[in-house]
Each structure stands twice: as C-alpha cells, then as structure tokens.
Motif scaffolding. Structure first.
Motif, PDB file in Angstrom:
ATOM      1  N   ASP A  86     -23.525  -3.843  13.521  1.00  0.00           N
ATOM      2  CA  ASP A  86     -23.605  -2.848  12.451  1.00  0.00           C
ATOM      3  C   ASP A  86     -22.588  -1.761  12.800  1.00  0.00           C
ATOM      4  O   ASP A  86     -22.788  -0.995  13.750  1.00  0.00           O
ATOM      5  N   TRP A 213     -28.601  -7.030  12.261  1.00  0.00           N
ATOM      6  CA  TRP A 213     -27.622  -6.110  12.871  1.00  0.00           C
ATOM      7  C   TRP A 213     -28.197  -4.713  13.109  1.00  0.00           C
ATOM      8  O   TRP A 213     -27.683  -3.969  13.939  1.00  0.00           O
ATOM      9  N   ASP A 214     -29.266  -4.344  12.384  1.00  0.00           N
ATOM     10  CA  ASP A 214     -29.884  -3.023  12.596  1.00  0.00           C
ATOM     11  C   ASP A 214     -30.583  -2.956  13.960  1.00  0.00           C
ATOM     12  O   ASP A 214     -30.658  -1.894  14.568  1.00  0.00           O
TER      13      ASP A 214
HETATM   14 CA    CA Z   1     -27.989  -0.517   9.498  1.00  0.00          CA
END
Ligand code: CA
Ligand code: IPD
Ligand code: CA
Length: 263
Positions: A86, A213-214
C-alpha cells in the motif's frame, strides 16, 4: 541494529516512496486553501509512491510477485514470493493535511508473512519486522502493551463512512466496546493502527472491510512484538479475510468476545 538484506531492500523502497510522499504532503497543505482542492494531486502522489516502491523492489528482487493497491496483482517468475504494497495508507488524512499516513510493504514467502516495513515520513517513524526476528521502531525493539483488562485499554478501530461498510454493525460494535474500555481511537491508517499496537501505544485494534495490502505488514509487526492478529472468528490466516482483531493475548481474546455480543 543489523538488518537483513531483504529488510534493507524494503526499507530503501519505503523510504524513497515516503520521501516522495513527504514532498507531496507539503504541497497538499498549500493546496488545502485553493478552490480546486488537492484531490487529483493526492491521486498522483499515491501513484508516484507506488511506482517508486515497485521500481525499487523489482530491481532488487526481479522474480518476486506483487499485490499493489493501485496496480493490482503482478505474478513473479519465482512463484514463491509476493510483496503486498500500500503506497499510501491513510489517504484521507493525507488529503486533509493530517500527518498520519504511511507506506506499507509486506512480504510473503509461500503464502507466509516473512518481512514487514511500514514508514510514516511525517513522523519519521520506520517500523520493521522479520519472521522470528522481532519488531522494531527505528532501532528500538517493540513489545505489545501488557495491560490485561479492557477497562485500562485504549483500542483503535476503523469506522466506515459514506458509501463504505456496514454502518449498523459498526454502531453495534462501537457500543459493545466503548462501555468496556478507557478510550477508542480512529486515526485513519490501518497499517499504522497495527504498527501502534506493536509499539504498545494502542492496546488493541479491530476493523472490517480491509484489503491485504492494508494489513499484511502490520500483522507481522504485531506478531513479532508478541501480539495476536486474527480475523473476527479467531482464525490466524488473516491477510485475505478483510477483517482484523489485534492485541496482546488477553486483549485480543476480550475484544473478540465483546465484538461478538449481540445487538
Ligand atoms: Ca490502505
Ligand atoms: C484506508 C485506511 C483506513 C481504513 C480504510 C482503508 P487507504 O486505506 O487504512 O484507516 O479505515 O478501510 O481503506 O484508502 O487510505 O489506503
Ligand atoms: Ca492506499
């Protein structure tokens, strides 16, 4: 502190992208006052940061695959490794001139999280972790907070907003947790929420509707700092599950219980 080769590669990519974001953040703060607003500018900053991360990582590890928020999945020839990226977590904060945002890079080997880097350039905070090697903030070893009773705890969450998530469920969960804890925070970057759990700033964190991706990098940070990170059913295979609950063993357990209480 001696870092491994792969962590060095990831740190270099995150810091280069972070420096680019920091320059753009300065400009966004100027644009706040203009009529047009900084929206397009932020999208460009986001894409620029992702390009930098991709360029740096693919140059250093040519065969590895990627899952990136803006560009999606790119298969790698080696078939074993995948970076989860991210480039800008905390976009809304960035857009509003709030200095809580980060570049987040996780690395999986054969589906298992093995390395993590999260960099917040506005606070100059670099979080790193490697499987079996512990978690660090800059050069300091991290440990999750030791508080055991929810009544002493500050718990972070993500609250859905316009057009996102289940608002009814979020209100029920907030009501369930707020009565048990000493504070709830919503800082606006899931990657940093997890990094701050690893750093013992937050005692716990939960959120729904997240993407791999977070949380990939943050999950490894929490675990390497001695904490637990699972989905809301308690499953440790969490990266693709969209929801997350994290904390030390006792807080994680108590949060799972509080969140499961009926409306
Ligand atoms: Ca994010
Ligand atoms: C968001 C942040 C935020 C979370 C959202 C995410 P973005 O990521 O992590 O804290 O509540 O669900 O989408 O859009 O800023 O990369
Ligand atoms: Ca993002």
């Amino acid at each position: 502190m001696a870092r491994s080769a792969i962590i060095n590669v990831m740190v270099q990519a995150a810091m280069k992208a972070g420096r680019s974001l920091a320059r753009d953040f300065g400009e966004v703060q100027n644009l706040q006052v203009s009529m047009k607003g900084p929206g397009d500018y932020v999208s460009a900053a986001d894409r620029r940061a992702e390009q930098i991360v991709h360029q740096e990582l693919s140059r250093a590890r040519p065969g590895y695959g990627f899952l990136m928020e803006e560009s999606g999945a790119i298969d790698g020839e080696d078939g074993q490794h995948r970076f989860l990226v991210d480039p800008l977590d905390g976009t809304t904060n960035f857009l509003h001139g709030i200095p809580i945002f980060a570049v987040s890079i996780g690395l999986e080997r054969q589906g298992q999280l093995v390395a993590a880097v999260i960099f917040n350039p506005a606070m100059d905070e670099l979080y790193t972790a490697e499987r079996g090697g512990g978690a660090f903030l800059n050069d300091r070893r991290l440990r999750v907070a030791a508080r055991k009773n929810l009544s002493d705890c500050v718990i972070a969450t993500g609250i859905p907003h316009l057009g996102r998530g289940d608002h009814g469920q979020a209100l029920v969960e907030l009501r369930n947790v707020m009565g048990d804890v000493s504070g709830i925070r919503r800082a606006g970057s899931a990657a940093l929420d997890l990094a701050w759990v690893a750093a013992g700033r937050y005692d716990g964190f939960w959120e729904h509707g997240l993407s791999p991706w977070d949380i990939a990098a943050g999950v490894l940070l929490v675990r390497e700092a001695g904490g637990f990170a699972t989905d809301q059913k308690g499953d440790h295979e969490v990266v693709d599950k969209r929801d997350i609950v994290a904390g030390n063993e006792a807080v994680h357990k108590a949060l799972l219980k509080a969140l499961a209480r009926p409306a």
